[in-house]
Structure formats: structure tokens, C-alpha cells
Design a protein around this motif. Sequence first.
Motif, PDB file in Angstrom:
ATOM      1  N   THR A 174       0.835  -1.205   0.000  1.00 27.23           N
ATOM      2  CA  THR A 174       0.000   0.000   0.000  1.00 27.23           C
ATOM      3  C   THR A 174       0.866   1.250   0.000  1.00 27.23           C
ATOM      4  O   THR A 174       0.559   2.230  -0.694  1.00 27.23           O
ATOM      5  CB  THR A 174      -0.935   0.009   1.220  1.00 27.23           C
ATOM      6  N   ASP A 226       2.234   1.833  -3.553  1.00 31.80           N
ATOM      7  CA  ASP A 226       1.218   2.384  -4.457  1.00 31.80           C
ATOM      8  C   ASP A 226       0.866   3.826  -4.096  1.00 31.80           C
ATOM      9  O   ASP A 226       0.608   4.649  -4.980  1.00 31.80           O
ATOM     10  CB  ASP A 226      -0.044   1.515  -4.427  1.00 31.80           C
ATOM     11  N   THR A 227       0.855   4.127  -2.803  1.00 31.59           N
ATOM     12  CA  THR A 227       0.543   5.493  -2.370  1.00 31.59           C
ATOM     13  C   THR A 227       1.647   6.457  -2.798  1.00 31.59           C
ATOM     14  O   THR A 227       1.372   7.581  -3.245  1.00 31.59           O
ATOM     15  CB  THR A 227       0.354   5.547  -0.842  1.00 31.59           C
ATOM     16  N   CYS A 228       2.890   6.020  -2.678  1.00 34.11           N
ATOM     17  CA  CYS A 228       4.013   6.855  -3.136  1.00 34.11           C
ATOM     18  C   CYS A 228       3.925   7.116  -4.639  1.00 34.11           C
ATOM     19  O   CYS A 228       4.176   8.233  -5.106  1.00 34.11           O
ATOM     20  CB  CYS A 228       5.346   6.178  -2.804  1.00 34.11           C
ATOM     21  N   MET A 233       1.218   7.166  -6.400  1.00 36.28           N
ATOM     22  CA  MET A 233       0.107   8.100  -6.606  1.00 36.28           C
ATOM     23  C   MET A 233       0.526   9.536  -6.275  1.00 36.28           C
ATOM     24  O   MET A 233       0.144  10.479  -6.970  1.00 36.28           O
ATOM     25  CB  MET A 233      -1.069   7.683  -5.725  1.00 36.28           C
ATOM     26  N   LYS A 234       1.345   9.696  -5.226  1.00 43.46           N
ATOM     27  CA  LYS A 234       1.772  11.031  -4.802  1.00 43.46           C
ATOM     28  C   LYS A 234       2.972  11.549  -5.578  1.00 43.46           C
ATOM     29  O   LYS A 234       3.360  12.706  -5.442  1.00 43.46           O
ATOM     30  CB  LYS A 234       2.109  11.019  -3.311  1.00 43.46           C
ATOM     31  N   LEU A 253      -0.895   4.536   4.659  1.00 43.95           N
ATOM     32  CA  LEU A 253      -1.320   5.887   4.282  1.00 43.95           C
ATOM     33  C   LEU A 253      -0.726   6.921   5.236  1.00 43.95           C
ATOM     34  O   LEU A 253      -0.237   7.970   4.811  1.00 43.95           O
ATOM     35  CB  LEU A 253      -2.848   5.987   4.292  1.00 43.95           C
ATOM     36  N   CYS A 255       2.844   7.613   4.669  1.00 37.29           N
ATOM     37  CA  CYS A 255       3.031   8.458   3.480  1.00 37.29           C
ATOM     38  C   CYS A 255       2.480   9.871   3.682  1.00 37.29           C
ATOM     39  O   CYS A 255       2.400  10.650   2.729  1.00 37.29           O
ATOM     40  CB  CYS A 255       2.363   7.815   2.275  1.00 37.29           C
ATOM     41  N   LEU A 295      -0.616  10.785   4.790  1.00 41.30           N
ATOM     42  CA  LEU A 295      -2.070  10.954   4.624  1.00 41.30           C
ATOM     43  C   LEU A 295      -2.751  10.636   5.949  1.00 41.30           C
ATOM     44  O   LEU A 295      -3.076   9.486   6.238  1.00 41.30           O
ATOM     45  CB  LEU A 295      -2.595  10.052   3.508  1.00 41.30           C
ATOM     46  N   THR A 327      -9.838  10.701   4.768  1.00 39.75           N
ATOM     47  CA  THR A 327      -9.071   9.731   3.967  1.00 39.75           C
ATOM     48  C   THR A 327      -9.059   8.365   4.634  1.00 39.75           C
ATOM     49  O   THR A 327      -9.285   7.334   3.993  1.00 39.75           O
ATOM     50  CB  THR A 327      -7.627  10.221   3.778  1.00 39.75           C
ATOM     51  N   CYS A 341     -10.750   4.720   3.500  1.00 40.48           N
ATOM     52  CA  CYS A 341      -9.935   3.505   3.503  1.00 40.48           C
ATOM     53  C   CYS A 341     -10.614   2.411   4.327  1.00 40.48           C
ATOM     54  O   CYS A 341     -10.674   1.247   3.919  1.00 40.48           O
ATOM     55  CB  CYS A 341      -8.551   3.819   4.068  1.00 40.48           C
TER      56      CYS A 341
END
Length: 261
Positions: A79, A82-84, A86-87, A228, A231, A233, A238, A242
Amino acid sequence: MPASARPKKKMKKDPVDWRDSKAARPEMEKYYKEFAKGFVDYVATTYEWPDVGVDRMTRMLDYTVPGGKYNRGLLCIWTAIDTCKMKGIEFATVEKQSIVLAWCVEILQACFLVSDDVMDSSVTRRGKPCWYKVEGVGLDAVNDALILESFLFWLIEKYFDGKQYVALMKLFHDVSLKTQMGQMLDTMSEKAKGKKGIFETFNMKYYTRIIKYKTAFYSFYLPAASALIACGLTAPATLKACEEICVAMGTLPCHPMNSNA
């Protein structure tokens, strides 16, 4: 200058392919050794712990924490990756923090399993005797489960501060309570076996509630929400979104993560 006298260049370590579960598991265990040693050293120094106590704690941690499939821990790392993405940031900037949280989730899992085995009078866990069944342990395992919980909160305090620290402490306490309530529902239903009227109360709604609180929150929501927060968030909206997605996934019948491995 002779070739033998030239300074050797340090070989650049290849990044870990965390998506490859088979390759990721041994890497996970390397970090476990670092974290466990740090915790034991902290206890030994801070609380004037005798050598026999250090040996006992090390043995308990090594017996109860590593050895699973690490599905929950790896979900945290995946996760975060993938979050990195996305950001638009490098995963390397949060890699250590995500690994710390991956192990926090796995340590909480170990805490629950040690307790659950005592309550269920289980015999084996992960192909070996349950911790409380090990000679000389017995009901001392109850206190060991509490030490495991303290271990994960020590890690959070060591590696996080500010908004992330507050959000993670709230998250782990909240999910722990939800899971404990799910365990209570499960043990209540077990004790009701064979009693008159059990089918009036133990229905599909009750069963789904057990799955939701005993498994879905800590197996799906906790790893994802931890990542999250690692990262950056931390907004309640948010994390709530989730939670809704992860709990819905976690209550699907026969999901492979709905196990205690």
C-alpha cells in the motif's frame, strides 16, 4: 597504483522487490531481528533487566512473532508503494517507516494469536506447539501477549512523531479494541454451542459481525491505513474512506486473508 592497492568500490545494494512475496519475506525477517534486539536492549537498559530475563524475552519474541506468511505486513508495504506512486514520491523516502509498521501489524497479530490459543485451548500454531504449551510457559503467555503489544507501541514511539505518531497511536488502539470485541463475540458464540435457542441469536448477521470485528479491521484496514499515515495521509476523511473499502473486502466469504496464519 597496483590494482590490489586501489580502494574497493562499495557495491550498490539492489533494491528489494517487495512485490515478490518469496523474496520479501527473508528481507522482512532481517528487519525483525533489528527491531527485536532494539526492544530487548531498551528493556534491559531501562529496567535493569537481568540476563535471565533478557534471554526469556528474546526467546518469547523469536518464538511468537516471525514465522507466518506476513500477508498483513506485506499489504502495508504494498500500500505504501502504491501510495508513493500516486503522490509522485520515491518509496525509498518512506521504506523504513513502512517496514516498521509492517512489523507493528505482525506483532499485533502475534499478540492476538498468543491470547487466542490460550482461550481456545489450541495445541499447535504454525506447525509447532502453541507458545503457552511450551514447557515452562503456561499461563505466563498472558503477560507475554501484553509485552508483545508494548513492543509495537515502542516501535511507533521510536520511529514516528508529530501528526503521524498521534494518528498511528489512535489507529492501533482503535483497531485493537475492535478486534478484542470481535474476539468476545466469537468466544460467546463458542460457549453457546449446544444450548437451547442458539440459532435464534447466532445467524448470518452475527457471524458477519464476528468476521468484521475479529478479522477485517486488523487484517485489511490496519495495514492499509498504517501505510497511508506513513506516506503523510492522516486526514480523518481519507482514513474513513480507507476503512469502508477495507472492511468491505475483509468481510467477503472465504477471503484468503480471513485466517490466523
